[in-house]
Design an enzyme around this catalytic site. Structure first.
Site, mmCIF file in Angstrom:
data_model
loop_
_atom_site.group_PDB
_atom_site.id
_atom_site.type_symbol
_atom_site.label_atom_id
_atom_site.label_comp_id
_atom_site.label_asym_id
_atom_site.label_seq_id
_atom_site.Cartn_x
_atom_site.Cartn_y
_atom_site.Cartn_z
ATOM 1 N N LYS A 99 -0.037 2.455 -5.311
ATOM 2 C CA LYS A 99 1.199 1.670 -5.186
ATOM 3 C C LYS A 99 1.302 0.673 -6.332
ATOM 4 O O LYS A 99 2.359 0.519 -6.956
ATOM 5 C CB LYS A 99 1.214 0.925 -3.838
ATOM 6 C CG LYS A 99 1.471 1.826 -2.648
ATOM 7 C CD LYS A 99 1.217 1.112 -1.317
ATOM 8 C CE LYS A 99 1.338 2.127 -0.173
ATOM 9 N NZ LYS A 99 0.923 1.605 1.137
ATOM 10 N N ASP A 133 8.257 -2.054 4.139
ATOM 11 C CA ASP A 133 7.805 -0.923 4.961
ATOM 12 C C ASP A 133 8.867 -0.536 5.993
ATOM 13 O O ASP A 133 8.811 0.560 6.564
ATOM 14 C CB ASP A 133 6.528 -1.314 5.720
ATOM 15 C CG ASP A 133 5.268 -0.671 5.164
ATOM 16 O OD1 ASP A 133 5.376 0.426 4.582
ATOM 17 O OD2 ASP A 133 4.194 -1.253 5.336
ATOM 18 N N GLN A 141 -0.932 -3.345 4.385
ATOM 19 C CA GLN A 141 -1.479 -1.987 4.461
ATOM 20 C C GLN A 141 -2.154 -1.766 5.817
ATOM 21 O O GLN A 141 -2.961 -2.584 6.259
ATOM 22 C CB GLN A 141 -2.479 -1.774 3.310
ATOM 23 C CG GLN A 141 -3.056 -0.378 3.230
ATOM 24 C CD GLN A 141 -2.036 0.686 2.844
ATOM 25 O OE1 GLN A 141 -1.059 0.412 2.151
ATOM 26 N NE2 GLN A 141 -2.248 1.901 3.302
#
Ligand code: GUN
Length: 282
Positions: free
Chosen positions: A50, A117, A94
């Site tokens: 990422k 997200d 995460q």
């Protein structure tokens, strides 16, 4: 029949290129912060990828790595700092988190405007209500693949296999928003193969290696394989038996090189969207 291969890798590369051009034209660099807690090895790979993709596209990218014994209160304090930091447009915590931290508490702590997200209940609710908001990256990536591949959605029968918060549920909402007739099938569905066989578009997101077989697929159907499973011999496979399915389907995404690369590209897209939306409100 041999299915057309839907090349997510090149669709993702093109999307990252378009995003990089848009970022280069801005007077500021959109900021993305990934928060990683502990040492989950798969997370380490994801977070590095990422970070690399974000920096390459011109984003101001950074990772905050907290120790495995971080308390929930300490993680929430870190998230609060990022919420308050005007240079930060997108925050991604995460998953998975260590057991002493409640995942729902961490997700709910992220400012919904920075929730790249799309996991915050406010964004999930907006999606379910058909309102604009930040949408989870993987389902957003699947919609890009369908659009770029010219798959007709209006009136099509779509079956989503799997009901997770991260993929299955938001996937079903996006397909419904695109005028598909949507079924969500899952481990308790009475006749999974029969449900899947009705699909013009089948999206498999169950996390079970090669579960979907040729006789689950209608001839000519579009098969989107979200699964990434590592077998004992190290080989990566999807939730669909690719060789069998490719002989029946009209089009299919490979694993790797299908949906996977779209997820990071859509994380960058969400970060750019969040950066623009927040500045329009300010
Ligand atoms: N871990 C595995 N997939 C994801 C994802 O899409 N977002 C976050 N935050 N963590 C993950």
């Amino acid at each position: 029949m041999t299915a057309r291969i839907l090349d997510g890798k090149s669709i993702a590369a093109a999307l990252r290129g378009r995003l990089a051009e848009r970022v280069a034209a801005l007077a500021f660099r959109p900021g993305l912060r990934v928060v990683r807690v502990g040492e989950d090895p798969a997370s380490g790979v994801y977070v590095r990828n990422k970070d690399k993709a974000a920096s390459a596209a011109g984003f101001d990218s950074g990772t905050i790595h907290l120790p495995a014994d971080t308390t929930e209160a300490a993680l929430l304090a870190t998230i609060a700092q990022l919420n308050a930091d005007p240079a930060v447009d997108g925050i991604l915590v995460q998953l998975p988190l260590p057991p002493q931290i409640r995942t729902e508490a961490a997700i709910a702590a992220v400012d919904p405007m920075k929730d790249v997200d799309g996991f915050h209940p406010l964004n999930a609710g907006r999606l379910a209500a058909g309102q604009p908001g930040l949408v989870p990256c993987t389902p957003r990536g699947v919609m890009h693949i369908l659009a770029e591949s010219g798959v007709a959605l209006r009136g099509a029968r779509a079956v989503v296999l799997g009901r997770s918060q991260i993929v299955g549920r938001p996937m079903a909402q996006l397909l419904l928003g695109a005028d598909c007739t949507v079924t969500i099938a899952h481990s308790r569905s009475r006749d999974l193969p029969g449900e899947c066989r009705r699909a013009d578009i089948l999206v498999a997101a169950v996390g079970r290696p090669e579960m979907v077989r040729a006789d689950w697929i209608a001839p000519g159907a579009v098969v989107i394989d979200v699964g990434i499973n590592r077998l004992a011999d190290g080989k990566l496979v999807g939730d669909v038996d690719f060789t069998e399915a490719a002989a029946v389907a009209g089009a299919i995404t490979p694993v790797p090189g299908g949906v996977g690369p779209m997820t990071i590209a859509c994380l960058l897209e969400n970060t750019l969207d969040a950066a623009i939306a927040r500045r329009q409100l300010a």
